[in-house]
Motif scaffolding. Structure first.
Motif, PDB file in Angstrom:
ATOM      1  N   LEU A  30      47.902   8.496  22.110  1.00  0.00           N
ATOM      2  CA  LEU A  30      46.802   7.890  21.371  1.00  0.00           C
ATOM      3  C   LEU A  30      47.157   7.787  19.895  1.00  0.00           C
ATOM      4  CD1 LEU A  30      43.549   9.603  22.712  1.00  0.00           C
ATOM      5  CD2 LEU A  30      44.299   7.263  23.144  1.00  0.00           C
ATOM      6  N   GLU A  31      46.531   6.833  19.240  1.00  0.00           N
ATOM      7  CA  GLU A  31      46.653   6.749  17.787  1.00  0.00           C
ATOM      8  C   GLU A  31      46.022   7.986  17.148  1.00  0.00           C
ATOM      9  OE1 GLU A  31      48.185   4.627  15.967  1.00  0.00           O
ATOM     10  OE2 GLU A  31      48.568   2.951  17.343  1.00  0.00           O
ATOM     11  N   GLN A  32      46.446   8.271  15.935  1.00  0.00           N
ATOM     12  CA  GLN A  32      45.852   9.382  15.194  1.00  0.00           C
ATOM     13  C   GLN A  32      44.383   9.089  14.905  1.00  0.00           C
ATOM     14  OE1 GLN A  32      47.971   9.219  11.337  1.00  0.00           O
ATOM     15  NE2 GLN A  32      48.608   7.252  12.122  1.00  0.00           N
ATOM     16  N   PRO A  33      43.526  10.097  14.995  1.00  0.00           N
ATOM     17  CA  PRO A  33      42.112   9.867  14.656  1.00  0.00           C
ATOM     18  C   PRO A  33      41.956   9.694  13.150  1.00  0.00           C
ATOM     19  CG  PRO A  33      42.490  12.194  15.098  1.00  0.00           C
ATOM     20  CD  PRO A  33      43.781  11.481  15.409  1.00  0.00           C
ATOM     21  N   PRO A  34      40.864   9.086  12.701  1.00  0.00           N
ATOM     22  CA  PRO A  34      40.607   9.041  11.258  1.00  0.00           C
ATOM     23  C   PRO A  34      40.350  10.451  10.759  1.00  0.00           C
ATOM     24  CG  PRO A  34      38.671   8.336  12.446  1.00  0.00           C
ATOM     25  CD  PRO A  34      39.753   8.493  13.469  1.00  0.00           C
ATOM     26  N   LEU A  35      40.676  10.703   9.508  1.00  0.00           N
ATOM     27  CA  LEU A  35      40.414  12.035   8.974  1.00  0.00           C
ATOM     28  C   LEU A  35      38.916  12.320   8.928  1.00  0.00           C
ATOM     29  CD1 LEU A  35      43.102  12.298   6.166  1.00  0.00           C
ATOM     30  CD2 LEU A  35      43.143  13.248   8.466  1.00  0.00           C
ATOM     31  N   PHE A  36      38.121  11.264   8.870  1.00  0.00           N
ATOM     32  CA  PHE A  36      36.667  11.415   8.903  1.00  0.00           C
ATOM     33  C   PHE A  36      36.099  10.323   9.806  1.00  0.00           C
ATOM     34  CE2 PHE A  36      38.215  12.686   4.714  1.00  0.00           C
ATOM     35  CZ  PHE A  36      37.808  14.017   4.679  1.00  0.00           C
ATOM     36  N   MET A  84      50.173   9.772  18.161  1.00  0.00           N
ATOM     37  CA  MET A  84      51.206   8.968  17.492  1.00  0.00           C
ATOM     38  C   MET A  84      50.985   9.022  15.978  1.00  0.00           C
ATOM     39  SD  MET A  84      51.526   5.775  20.199  1.00  0.00           S
ATOM     40  CE  MET A  84      49.772   5.429  20.306  1.00  0.00           C
ATOM     41  N   THR A  85      51.390  10.150  15.399  1.00  0.00           N
ATOM     42  CA  THR A  85      51.112  10.419  13.988  1.00  0.00           C
ATOM     43  C   THR A  85      52.053   9.683  13.051  1.00  0.00           C
ATOM     44  OG1 THR A  85      51.067  12.671  14.928  1.00  0.00           O
ATOM     45  CG2 THR A  85      50.211  12.407  12.709  1.00  0.00           C
ATOM     46  N   TYR A  86      53.109   9.088  13.606  1.00  0.00           N
ATOM     47  CA  TYR A  86      54.145   8.465  12.773  1.00  0.00           C
ATOM     48  C   TYR A  86      53.724   7.094  12.252  1.00  0.00           C
ATOM     49  CZ  TYR A  86      54.892   7.477  17.713  1.00  0.00           C
ATOM     50  OH  TYR A  86      54.701   7.205  19.049  1.00  0.00           O
ATOM     51  N   ASP A  87      54.649   6.444  11.543  1.00  0.00           N
ATOM     52  CA  ASP A  87      54.399   5.194  10.810  1.00  0.00           C
ATOM     53  C   ASP A  87      53.439   5.440   9.651  1.00  0.00           C
ATOM     54  OD1 ASP A  87      56.103   3.727  12.367  1.00  0.00           O
ATOM     55  OD2 ASP A  87      54.544   2.936  13.689  1.00  0.00           O
ATOM     56  N   GLY A 130      53.766  14.447   3.943  1.00  0.00           N
ATOM     57  CA  GLY A 130      53.635  15.771   4.554  1.00  0.00           C
ATOM     58  C   GLY A 130      52.189  16.196   4.698  1.00  0.00           C
ATOM     59  N   TRP A 131      51.367  15.878   3.689  1.00  0.00           N
ATOM     60  CA  TRP A 131      49.941  16.185   3.778  1.00  0.00           C
ATOM     61  C   TRP A 131      49.311  15.450   4.951  1.00  0.00           C
ATOM     62  CZ3 TRP A 131      45.505  13.232   3.625  1.00  0.00           C
ATOM     63  CH2 TRP A 131      44.302  13.930   3.491  1.00  0.00           C
ATOM     64  N   HIS A 132      49.724  14.201   5.168  1.00  0.00           N
ATOM     65  CA  HIS A 132      49.229  13.421   6.306  1.00  0.00           C
ATOM     66  C   HIS A 132      49.478  14.175   7.610  1.00  0.00           C
ATOM     67  CE1 HIS A 132      48.992   9.910   9.093  1.00  0.00           C
ATOM     68  NE2 HIS A 132      50.046  10.469   9.640  1.00  0.00           N
ATOM     69  N   TYR A 133      50.700  14.648   7.817  1.00  0.00           N
ATOM     70  CA  TYR A 133      51.019  15.368   9.055  1.00  0.00           C
ATOM     71  C   TYR A 133      50.278  16.692   9.142  1.00  0.00           C
ATOM     72  CZ  TYR A 133      54.577  12.085  10.534  1.00  0.00           C
ATOM     73  OH  TYR A 133      55.212  10.957  10.979  1.00  0.00           O
ATOM     74  N   ALA A 134      50.182  17.398   8.043  1.00  0.00           N
ATOM     75  CA  ALA A 134      49.492  18.685   8.046  1.00  0.00           C
ATOM     76  C   ALA A 134      48.020  18.519   8.385  1.00  0.00           C
ATOM     77  CB  ALA A 134      49.652  19.364   6.684  1.00  0.00           C
ATOM     78  N   LEU A 142      61.938  12.683   9.566  1.00  0.00           N
ATOM     79  CA  LEU A 142      61.744  13.793  10.502  1.00  0.00           C
ATOM     80  C   LEU A 142      61.488  15.112   9.775  1.00  0.00           C
ATOM     81  CD1 LEU A 142      61.788  14.907  13.399  1.00  0.00           C
ATOM     82  CD2 LEU A 142      64.265  15.219  13.133  1.00  0.00           C
ATOM     83  N   ALA A 143      62.243  15.380   8.713  1.00  0.00           N
ATOM     84  CA  ALA A 143      62.088  16.648   8.000  1.00  0.00           C
ATOM     85  C   ALA A 143      60.686  16.777   7.401  1.00  0.00           C
ATOM     86  CB  ALA A 143      63.144  16.769   6.911  1.00  0.00           C
ATOM     87  N   VAL A 144      60.192  15.703   6.789  1.00  0.00           N
ATOM     88  CA  VAL A 144      58.847  15.710   6.213  1.00  0.00           C
ATOM     89  C   VAL A 144      57.808  15.925   7.303  1.00  0.00           C
ATOM     90  CG1 VAL A 144      57.098  14.237   5.158  1.00  0.00           C
ATOM     91  CG2 VAL A 144      59.386  14.343   4.182  1.00  0.00           C
ATOM     92  N   ALA A 145      57.959  15.218   8.429  1.00  0.00           N
ATOM     93  CA  ALA A 145      56.984  15.323   9.516  1.00  0.00           C
ATOM     94  C   ALA A 145      56.934  16.744  10.078  1.00  0.00           C
ATOM     95  CB  ALA A 145      57.330  14.327  10.614  1.00  0.00           C
ATOM     96  N   LEU A 146      58.098  17.340  10.349  1.00  0.00           N
ATOM     97  CA  LEU A 146      58.125  18.687  10.933  1.00  0.00           C
ATOM     98  C   LEU A 146      57.572  19.727   9.971  1.00  0.00           C
ATOM     99  CD1 LEU A 146      61.606  18.577  12.693  1.00  0.00           C
ATOM    100  CD2 LEU A 146      59.364  18.501  13.787  1.00  0.00           C
ATOM    101  N   ARG A 147      57.943  19.620   8.708  1.00  0.00           N
ATOM    102  CA  ARG A 147      57.412  20.558   7.717  1.00  0.00           C
ATOM    103  C   ARG A 147      55.892  20.398   7.597  1.00  0.00           C
ATOM    104  NH1 ARG A 147      59.547  22.995   2.646  1.00  0.00           N
ATOM    105  NH2 ARG A 147      57.804  23.228   1.193  1.00  0.00           N
ATOM    106  N   GLY A 148      55.411  19.139   7.634  1.00  0.00           N
ATOM    107  CA  GLY A 148      53.982  18.902   7.561  1.00  0.00           C
ATOM    108  C   GLY A 148      53.238  19.482   8.749  1.00  0.00           C
TER     109      GLY A 148
END
Length: 341
Positions: free
Chosen positions: A190-196, A237-240, A250-254, A287-293
């Motif tokens: 699924l696509e990522q949900p909206p933050l709100f 599907m948090t990417y893109d 990174g904040w996006h992934y976190a 990848l590094a930013v995503a995993l750290r996030g």
């Protein structure tokens, strides 16, 4: 005119000041090293050639070693896509049996799932019309054939899926009956949900859902929970991520990791999608930013979720040895990463 110019200058300065504050705040937040390590429950989206073309025993052995070394528990082998009428020609996955036998031999315990999807028809635009009961029945028959071929589960990736899609929920219900009767898995991307959730009306107002252009198909919290109650696994599907700095990406992934695990981490296995493809020109995602996030998001949880969780690597066709080494070093539990095995 002078007064208008002065006000415009102050407004521009104010906006620039806000942007600077956000960027500096994100940079400061990003400096802390995450303490959480990753898990040994992780997924991988894999290319169609694994089921559509023959491979040598050495190639299968190398695949098994890669999955085992990188602690991949579930592989979504692309076996579709669905035709417009909901069918999947058997010729499309003619080598699935050989693949599944090889995975069981060289990577015992790894679950090979059939990755199936298509562009979902919305307002007359798209390919597969899930609103048609006959199409859904043919989708189920295709699922049955793939399970008969030996796959450990069905992995759906229909896009776009909106939070008012009752036809998709009906398909999920019917597929769950099928997979549970055979003691197999049902997973979904699924696509990522909206933050709100309150942003959904804003999307609708800015980008009307008519014709080939639609507002982003973001699942609400309620819809995501409804999906989680029907699926054994949910891959987000948090990417893109179109963000200009590593700290913002990174904040996006976190933030998405924390919110998703809080919403459905007690209901189903969750995989947060991370990319191994090259970032778009000018954007900071990798990848590094995503995993750290993702690790920072786990740190922010009040408690760990009750169900397993990990990352979903997108995708095997864009992941080279260097990326896999980076994945092991940043994500896998320290004892495994340090051992190099």
């Amino acid at each position: 005119m002078r007064r208008a110019a002065r006000w415009a200058g102050w407004a521009a300065a104010y906006v620039l000041g806000l942007i600077a504050l956000v960027l500096s705040g994100a940079w400061v937040w990003w400096q802390d090293e995450p303490t959480a390590r990753g898990t040994e429950v992780n997924a991988l989206w894999a290319r169609h050639q694994w089921v559509g073309e023959p491979h040598s025993d050495a190639e299968y052995r190398a695949l098994g070693e890669l999955l085992t070394r990188n602690r991949i528990s579930d592989v979504y082998f692309h076996a579709g896509p669905f035709e417009a009428d909901g069918t999947v020609p058997p010729s499309r996955y003619r080598y699935a049996g050989q693949l599944i036998q090889a995975v069981r031999k060289y990577a015992p315990g790894v679950r090979a799932q059939a990755y199936l999807g298509q562009i979902r028809t919305v307002d007359g635009h798209g390919v597969t019309d899930l609103d048609d009961p006959a199409v859904r029945e043919r989708v189920l028959k295709a699922d049955m054939a793939l399970l008969d071929a030996g796959f450990d589960g069905i992995h759906y990736d229909f896009e776009p899926i909106y939070p008012d899609d009752t036809a998709f929920l009906t398909l999920m219900d019917r597929t769950r009956e099928l997979t549970r009767a055979r003691r197999r898995l049902l997973s979904v991307a699924l696509e990522q949900p909206p933050l709100f959730d309150a942003l959904q009306p804003v999307y609708k107002a800015l980008i009307p859902r008519h014709g080939p252009v639609h507002y982003p198909p973001r699942p609400t919290g309620d819809f995501l929970r409804a999906i989680a109650d029907r699926a054994d696994q949910v891959a987000i599907m948090t990417y893109d991520v179109s963000l200009p700095t590593r700290s913002l990406a990174g904040w996006h992934y976190a933030r998405h990791t924390r919110r998703t695990l809080e919403l459905i981490g007690d209901r189903t296995t969750v995989f947060m999608g991370v990319p191994t493809y090259r970032p778009r020109l000018g954007w900071a995602e990798d990848l590094a930013v995503a995993l750290r996030g993702v690790r920072r998001g786990i740190d922010d949880l009040d408690r760990p979720p009750k169900r397993p969780y990990g990352v979903g690597v997108y995708a095997d066709w864009t992941t080279g040895p260097d990326e896999w080494a980076r994945y092991r070093a940043i994500w896998l539990p320290s004892a495994i990463a340090d051992s190099g095995r």
